[in-house]
Design an enzyme around this catalytic site. Structure first.
Site, mmCIF file in Angstrom:
data_model
loop_
_atom_site.group_PDB
_atom_site.id
_atom_site.type_symbol
_atom_site.label_atom_id
_atom_site.label_comp_id
_atom_site.label_asym_id
_atom_site.label_seq_id
_atom_site.Cartn_x
_atom_site.Cartn_y
_atom_site.Cartn_z
ATOM 1 C CB VAL A 92 -0.908 0.019 1.256
ATOM 2 C CG1 VAL A 92 -1.763 1.270 1.288
ATOM 3 C CG2 VAL A 92 -1.762 -1.229 1.307
ATOM 4 C CB ALA A 93 1.920 3.452 1.868
ATOM 5 C CE LYS A 94 11.114 2.735 2.196
ATOM 6 N NZ LYS A 94 11.337 3.078 3.589
ATOM 7 N N GLY A 95 5.945 3.115 4.936
ATOM 8 C CA GLY A 95 5.889 3.852 6.189
ATOM 9 C C GLY A 95 7.289 4.223 6.635
ATOM 10 C CB SER A 96 8.523 6.021 9.595
ATOM 11 O OG SER A 96 7.718 7.135 9.397
ATOM 12 C CG PHE A 97 10.444 2.925 11.624
ATOM 13 C CD1 PHE A 97 11.706 3.476 11.507
ATOM 14 C CD2 PHE A 97 9.524 3.547 12.448
ATOM 15 C CE1 PHE A 97 12.052 4.629 12.184
ATOM 16 C CE2 PHE A 97 9.858 4.701 13.137
ATOM 17 C CZ PHE A 97 11.131 5.248 13.007
ATOM 18 N N GLY A 98 9.138 0.696 7.499
ATOM 19 C CA GLY A 98 8.856 -0.507 6.720
ATOM 20 C C GLY A 98 7.608 -0.298 5.885
ATOM 21 C CE LYS A 115 2.947 2.514 11.333
ATOM 22 N NZ LYS A 115 2.197 3.724 11.733
ATOM 23 C CG ASP A 209 1.381 13.840 13.191
ATOM 24 O OD1 ASP A 209 1.409 15.027 12.790
ATOM 25 O OD2 ASP A 209 2.043 12.931 12.661
HETATM 26 N N1 LIG Z 1 -5.306 0.842 7.172
HETATM 27 C C1 LIG Z 1 -4.867 1.390 6.054
HETATM 28 N N2 LIG Z 1 -5.573 1.303 4.912
HETATM 29 C C2 LIG Z 1 -5.120 1.874 3.770
HETATM 30 N N3 LIG Z 1 -3.974 2.583 3.690
HETATM 31 C C3 LIG Z 1 -3.231 2.706 4.795
HETATM 32 C C4 LIG Z 1 -3.628 2.113 6.035
HETATM 33 N N4 LIG Z 1 -2.707 2.402 6.976
HETATM 34 C C5 LIG Z 1 -1.780 3.150 6.348
HETATM 35 N N5 LIG Z 1 -2.086 3.330 5.049
HETATM 36 C C6 LIG Z 1 -1.316 4.091 4.064
HETATM 37 O O1 LIG Z 1 0.022 4.078 4.485
HETATM 38 C C7 LIG Z 1 0.473 5.407 4.742
HETATM 39 C C8 LIG Z 1 1.443 5.382 5.912
HETATM 40 O O2 LIG Z 1 0.784 4.892 7.064
HETATM 41 P P1 LIG Z 1 1.170 5.410 8.511
HETATM 42 O O3 LIG Z 1 1.099 6.918 8.512
HETATM 43 O O4 LIG Z 1 0.376 4.693 9.517
HETATM 44 O O5 LIG Z 1 2.668 4.913 8.563
HETATM 45 P P2 LIG Z 1 3.920 5.615 9.173
HETATM 46 O O6 LIG Z 1 5.020 4.623 9.221
HETATM 47 O O7 LIG Z 1 3.532 6.285 10.441
HETATM 48 O O8 LIG Z 1 4.222 6.640 8.021
HETATM 49 P P3 LIG Z 1 4.432 8.204 8.055
HETATM 50 O O9 LIG Z 1 5.719 8.406 8.726
HETATM 51 O O10 LIG Z 1 4.449 8.601 6.615
HETATM 52 O O11 LIG Z 1 3.265 8.809 8.821
HETATM 53 C C9 LIG Z 1 -0.797 6.227 4.970
HETATM 54 O O12 LIG Z 1 -0.628 7.601 4.650
HETATM 55 C C10 LIG Z 1 -1.764 5.540 4.016
HETATM 56 O O13 LIG Z 1 -1.581 6.044 2.697
#
Ligand SMILES: Nc1ncnc2c1ncn2[C@@H]1O[C@H](COP(=O)(O)OP(=O)(O)OP(=O)(O)O)[C@@H](O)[C@H]1O
Length: 399
Positions: A92-98, A115, A209
């Site tokens: 779906v996406a790349k988060g901060s740590f994976g 996540k 946030d």
């Molecule tokens: N439950 C979900 N359903 C669909 N997309 C999701 C979901 N959780 C996260 N995402 C997608 O993944 C992205 C990153 O998720 P999240 O913010 O929880 O991760 P993070 O590691 O905290 O990243 P960041 O540092 O960018 O905030 C979100 O902006 C969204 O696009």
């Protein structure tokens, strides 16, 4: 007006980076790397005395592995067995740590988002306690407008946080496509987000946030507030001091290093509603929190003429620089003229779809917009992550 919110820079230690959204498998050339959330490590230590504990030590050959597991207990158990039914559908996406994975529970046909956090990265960045706090909080809260945590567990190398999957994406993407929303839609978003904040605060939690990127949307375009990575428990009357959040959304008392309380979340809501209704932020992002504080302190927060008097009044109440005079509780929020004749019942609020969201869901630019601010380098790293992260259900298994 302050631009499109894509110029956020960090003021001190940065712990979170922009996620790469690639739900659609769309790999176009991104614009620029954007840093969203800021975090002051020294202040964090005041509130979080154990954040740097439990790094795996190299001195004992038996030690590191055990420590590498026990550090994450009990919040991330090893005993999750549901993974046997999980099938990975994509990233779906790349988060901060994976990465964030899309998975299906083949036994129920339900779809979830997982996540994935690399344990090594969590420890390296000193955010062990913060990661635990994220799931402790998200596990406790159940509300129609909050994203529900389904489960969490650990394997040898990774932590897994499983939530409901929101197929529509995040609010920022739609705002960047649309520019501004009609007040009719802003009213529904405001009621939903205000309800979520009121619930969280009564529960003794401050989100810290609130921003469009942390708002996911359901099939009908209704919101689910997510990302409790900077949240903390804070009872009414308590005060916090950590400078954290996303710079354009941070209240003056947060930018100045506190003391601050739940009222700061209501300020962030005011900024968010202002941006939704006008198409721009009241102020551009400054390079650091000191400059941002000066900028906020000098800004009169005049409301554009095209806003209705009721919405302008609501925004003035939310963007009051003195926290004790700010609109900061759900009851007073609900009684605002802007909401007259509207029910805050969660089912009634969600009865009708948010049309502009549905109209934009298949917009050809949506996949690219949702990738905002990511460099090709990160894209290549992401491919690495694809290989290193769980690519088959067995890798989702506990250690
Ligand atoms: N439950 C979900 N359903 C669909 N997309 C999701 C979901 N959780 C996260 N995402 C997608 O993944 C992205 C990153 O998720 P999240 O913010 O929880 O991760 P993070 O590691 O905290 O990243 P960041 O540092 O960018 O905030 C979100 O902006 C969204 O696009």
């Amino acid at each position: 007006m302050g631009g499109d919110g894509s110029k956020n820079k960090d003021s001190a230690s940065l712990v979170k980076r922009r996620s790469l959204s690639c739900d659609q498998g769309f790999l176009s050339v991104p614009a620029q790397l954007v840093h969203h959330s800021v975090f002051r490590r020294s202040a964090q230590h005041r509130e979080d005395p154990v954040s740097n504990q439990s790094r795996p030590s190299d001195s004992n050959p038996e030690g590191p592995r055990l420590e590498f597991i026990s550090s994450f207990l009990p919040e991330f158990p090893q005993s999750f067995t549901g993974h046997k039914h999980l099938q990975i559908l994509g990233f779906v996406a790349k988060g901060s740590f994976g990465p964030i994975l899309k998975v299906k529970d083949v036994s129920t046909d339900e779809t979830y988002a997982i996540k994935v956090l690399s344990k090594a990265e969590v420890l390296r960045n000193g955010v062990l306690q913060q990661s635990k706090e994220e799931v402790i909080i998200q596990r406790q809260v159940r509300h129609p407008f909050l994203l529900s945590l389904r489960d969490c567990w650990q394997s040898q190398s990774n932590l897994f946080i499983m939530c409901d999957y929101c197929s529509t994406g995040d609010l920022y993407t739609y705002w960047s496509l649309k520019g501004r929303f009609d007040e009719r839609d802003v009213r529904v978003f405001a009621a939903e987000l205000g309800s979520a904040l009121g619930f969280l605060h009564d529960f003794g939690i401050m989100h810290r946030d609130v921003k469009m990127e942390n708002i996911l949307l359901t099939d009908k375009g209704h919101l689910r507030l997510t990302d409790f990575g900077l949240s903390r428990r804070l009872e009414h009357g308590d005060r916090a001091f950590t400078i954290c959040g996303t710079i354009q959304y941070m209240a003056p008392e947060v930018l100045s290093g506190g003391p601050y309380s739940h009222a700061a979340d209501w300020w962030s809501l005011g900024i968010l509603l202002y941006a939704l209704a006008t198409g721009g932020f009241p102020l551009p992002a400054e390079a650091d929190h000191g400059d941002m504080l000066s900028s906020v302190s000098e800004c009169p927060y005049d409301m554009p003429d095209n806003l209705s008097p009721a919405l302008a009044f609501l925004l003035i109440e939310l963007l009051c620089k003195i926290p004790t005079r700010r609109l900061r509780c759900l009851e007073l929020f609900q009684s605002q003229k802007f909401f007259h004749g509207m029910s805050f019942d969660s089912q009634l609020l969600q009865k009708s779809p948010i049309e502009p969201i549905l109209e934009l869901k298949n917009h050809p630019d949506r996949p690219e917009r949702s990738m905002r601010g990511l460099s090709l380098d990160l894209l290549q790293n992401f491919e690495c992550d694809l290989q290193n992260s769980p690519s088959n259900p067995a890798d989702l298994s506990p250690t």
